[in-house]
Design a protein around this motif. Sequence first.
Motif, PDB file in Angstrom:
ATOM      1  N   VAL A 122       0.834  -1.211   0.000  1.00 40.53           N
ATOM      2  CA  VAL A 122       0.000   0.000   0.000  1.00 40.53           C
ATOM      3  C   VAL A 122       0.862   1.252   0.000  1.00 40.53           C
ATOM      4  O   VAL A 122       0.429   2.312  -0.492  1.00 40.53           O
ATOM      5  N   SER A 123       2.069   1.169   0.519  1.00 36.91           N
ATOM      6  CA  SER A 123       2.961   2.332   0.527  1.00 36.91           C
ATOM      7  C   SER A 123       3.360   2.722  -0.889  1.00 36.91           C
ATOM      8  O   SER A 123       3.498   3.914  -1.197  1.00 36.91           O
ATOM      9  N   TYR A 124       3.528   1.738  -1.749  1.00 33.07           N
ATOM     10  CA  TYR A 124       3.864   2.029  -3.142  1.00 33.07           C
ATOM     11  C   TYR A 124       2.679   2.632  -3.910  1.00 33.07           C
ATOM     12  O   TYR A 124       2.869   3.239  -4.960  1.00 33.07           O
ATOM     13  N   ALA A 125       1.480   2.464  -3.392  1.00 30.50           N
ATOM     14  CA  ALA A 125       0.300   2.998  -4.064  1.00 30.50           C
ATOM     15  C   ALA A 125      -0.030   4.417  -3.635  1.00 30.50           C
ATOM     16  O   ALA A 125      -0.966   5.020  -4.143  1.00 30.50           O
ATOM     17  N   SER A 126       0.728   4.984  -2.709  1.00 30.47           N
ATOM     18  CA  SER A 126       0.458   6.334  -2.222  1.00 30.47           C
ATOM     19  C   SER A 126       0.871   7.373  -3.256  1.00 30.47           C
ATOM     20  O   SER A 126       1.484   7.060  -4.281  1.00 30.47           O
ATOM     21  N   ASN A 127       0.549   8.647  -2.965  1.00 30.55           N
ATOM     22  CA  ASN A 127       0.879   9.732  -3.892  1.00 30.55           C
ATOM     23  C   ASN A 127       2.375   9.826  -4.156  1.00 30.55           C
ATOM     24  O   ASN A 127       2.810  10.124  -5.261  1.00 30.55           O
ATOM     25  N   ASN A 128       3.159   9.616  -3.113  1.00 30.58           N
ATOM     26  CA  ASN A 128       4.611   9.695  -3.262  1.00 30.58           C
ATOM     27  C   ASN A 128       5.207   8.423  -3.845  1.00 30.58           C
ATOM     28  O   ASN A 128       6.408   8.364  -4.099  1.00 30.58           O
ATOM     29  N   GLY A 129       4.353   7.408  -3.983  1.00 30.53           N
ATOM     30  CA  GLY A 129       4.738   6.185  -4.679  1.00 30.53           C
ATOM     31  C   GLY A 129       6.041   5.590  -4.222  1.00 30.53           C
ATOM     32  O   GLY A 129       6.159   5.076  -3.125  1.00 30.53           O
ATOM     33  N   GLY A 130       7.042   5.681  -5.094  1.00 29.77           N
ATOM     34  CA  GLY A 130       8.303   5.028  -4.838  1.00 29.77           C
ATOM     35  C   GLY A 130       8.999   5.489  -3.573  1.00 29.77           C
ATOM     36  O   GLY A 130       9.615   4.690  -2.878  1.00 29.77           O
ATOM     37  N   ASP A 131       8.911   6.792  -3.265  1.00 27.45           N
ATOM     38  CA  ASP A 131       9.600   7.303  -2.078  1.00 27.45           C
ATOM     39  C   ASP A 131       9.081   6.640  -0.809  1.00 27.45           C
ATOM     40  O   ASP A 131       9.852   6.102  -0.010  1.00 27.45           O
ATOM     41  N   THR A 132       7.764   6.696  -0.609  1.00 29.78           N
ATOM     42  CA  THR A 132       7.186   6.090   0.587  1.00 29.78           C
ATOM     43  C   THR A 132       7.336   4.575   0.554  1.00 29.78           C
ATOM     44  O   THR A 132       7.656   3.946   1.574  1.00 29.78           O
ATOM     45  N   GLY A 133       7.119   3.983  -0.603  1.00 25.73           N
ATOM     46  CA  GLY A 133       7.238   2.532  -0.731  1.00 25.73           C
ATOM     47  C   GLY A 133       8.635   2.042  -0.408  1.00 25.73           C
ATOM     48  O   GLY A 133       8.803   1.063   0.329  1.00 25.73           O
ATOM     49  N   ASN A 134       9.636   2.730  -0.964  1.00 26.78           N
ATOM     50  CA  ASN A 134      11.013   2.329  -0.690  1.00 26.78           C
ATOM     51  C   ASN A 134      11.357   2.476   0.786  1.00 26.78           C
ATOM     52  O   ASN A 134      12.068   1.653   1.361  1.00 26.78           O
ATOM     53  N   LEU A 135      10.848   3.549   1.399  1.00 28.55           N
ATOM     54  CA  LEU A 135      11.101   3.785   2.819  1.00 28.55           C
ATOM     55  C   LEU A 135      10.539   2.652   3.675  1.00 28.55           C
ATOM     56  O   LEU A 135      11.234   2.098   4.541  1.00 28.55           O
ATOM     57  N   ILE A 136       9.287   2.290   3.427  1.00 23.86           N
ATOM     58  CA  ILE A 136       8.644   1.249   4.231  1.00 23.86           C
ATOM     59  C   ILE A 136       9.232  -0.120   3.917  1.00 23.86           C
ATOM     60  O   ILE A 136       9.420  -0.953   4.815  1.00 23.86           O
ATOM     61  N   ALA A 137       9.560  -0.370   2.647  1.00 27.71           N
ATOM     62  CA  ALA A 137      10.198  -1.641   2.287  1.00 27.71           C
ATOM     63  C   ALA A 137      11.525  -1.786   3.016  1.00 27.71           C
ATOM     64  O   ALA A 137      11.868  -2.867   3.510  1.00 27.71           O
ATOM     65  N   PHE A 138      12.272  -0.687   3.102  1.00 28.19           N
ATOM     66  CA  PHE A 138      13.550  -0.714   3.809  1.00 28.19           C
ATOM     67  C   PHE A 138      13.343  -0.974   5.293  1.00 28.19           C
ATOM     68  O   PHE A 138      14.052  -1.787   5.908  1.00 28.19           O
ATOM     69  N   ALA A 139      12.353  -0.289   5.886  1.00 27.22           N
ATOM     70  CA  ALA A 139      12.089  -0.456   7.316  1.00 27.22           C
ATOM     71  C   ALA A 139      11.649  -1.877   7.636  1.00 27.22           C
ATOM     72  O   ALA A 139      12.131  -2.496   8.599  1.00 27.22           O
ATOM     73  N   ILE A 140      10.728  -2.412   6.841  1.00 27.01           N
ATOM     74  CA  ILE A 140      10.252  -3.776   7.069  1.00 27.01           C
ATOM     75  C   ILE A 140      11.375  -4.773   6.825  1.00 27.01           C
ATOM     76  O   ILE A 140      11.519  -5.771   7.550  1.00 27.01           O
ATOM     77  N   GLY A 141      12.205  -4.503   5.816  1.00 26.69           N
ATOM     78  CA  GLY A 141      13.331  -5.379   5.548  1.00 26.69           C
ATOM     79  C   GLY A 141      14.297  -5.438   6.715  1.00 26.69           C
ATOM     80  O   GLY A 141      14.773  -6.519   7.091  1.00 26.69           O
ATOM     81  N   LEU A 142      14.567  -4.289   7.327  1.00 25.37           N
ATOM     82  CA  LEU A 142      15.444  -4.264   8.493  1.00 25.37           C
ATOM     83  C   LEU A 142      14.828  -5.015   9.667  1.00 25.37           C
ATOM     84  O   LEU A 142      15.530  -5.633  10.468  1.00 25.37           O
ATOM     85  N   GLN A 143      13.519  -4.957   9.769  1.00 32.04           N
ATOM     86  CA  GLN A 143      12.841  -5.700  10.836  1.00 32.04           C
ATOM     87  C   GLN A 143      12.863  -7.198  10.557  1.00 32.04           C
ATOM     88  O   GLN A 143      12.973  -8.015  11.468  1.00 32.04           O
ATOM     89  N   ASN A 144      12.777  -7.558   9.268  1.00 33.66           N
ATOM     90  CA  ASN A 144      12.723  -8.973   8.903  1.00 33.66           C
ATOM     91  C   ASN A 144      14.044  -9.692   9.125  1.00 33.66           C
ATOM     92  O   ASN A 144      14.063 -10.902   9.412  1.00 33.66           O
ATOM     93  N   ALA A 145      15.160  -8.977   8.968  1.00 32.85           N
ATOM     94  CA  ALA A 145      16.468  -9.635   9.053  1.00 32.85           C
ATOM     95  C   ALA A 145      16.713 -10.284  10.421  1.00 32.85           C
ATOM     96  O   ALA A 145      16.991 -11.483  10.488  1.00 32.85           O
TER      97      ALA A 145
END
Length: 244
Positions: A122-145
């Motif tokens: 859903v973060s990638y679907a926001s108005n800021n698209g890639g910026d917000t999506g990349n941010l949340i993907a990075f955060a979740i990725g750091l949590q997943n490791a």
Amino acid sequence: MNEVFLGTTLSAMSTGLGALVILFIGGSITHRWRDTLLAFTAGIMMAASTMGLIPEALSIGGFVPLAIGVFLGVFTLTILEKNIPHIDLEHTKKGIEFDEKAMLIIAAITLHNIPEGLSVGVSYASNNGGDTGNLIAFAIGLQNAPEGFLVALFLVNQKISRFKAFIVSTLTGAIEIVSGLLGYYLTNYIAFLVPYGLAFAAGAMLFIIYKELIPESHGDGHERTSTYSFIIGLLFMVLLIDLF
């Protein structure tokens, strides 16, 4: 579309990246290090949700969709927790047979990864698209490791081979690719869902932070170290938000 697929895949596969460590170390790690990792990822997720997801949802839909979405995220995680037996990776003692205990923890981690994948999508679907999506993907990725590492460590302690533990732990994160794409398509093609989806992701992340990561990082007498690690993680994510 390529960006959302790449983002969700990298975020999901971070579980395997964390589990990869188990191939090179022994079957144990100090509680202090585990608590430090958990607290650091809690700080990362706190900054991502409060400085990324919540402001974005508020600017798109206002307070009401924000509040509804946050409570939906919290409610969903509450239902999952009540219906999926939670096993504390940090503090449990041996005594349950492998087949039962291992299947419970694998099922619990896999299902708990679904909202995390939705958060990225859903973060990638926001108005800021890639910026917000990349941010949340990075955060979740750091949590997943570290989560992937702890699952692999648990399986190794249950007498599973390191390679099998790595494979199983990696697969628990794969569900995030499916849920991430589902979240993206739903919010991308039904525009009014975007602020609800962002707020849902924030609520799910806040639930994980306060209900799981912080208590587990404070369960072995390392509260001060964990607190410092949480603050460093938060500031690290704030720096990334500011830079990118």
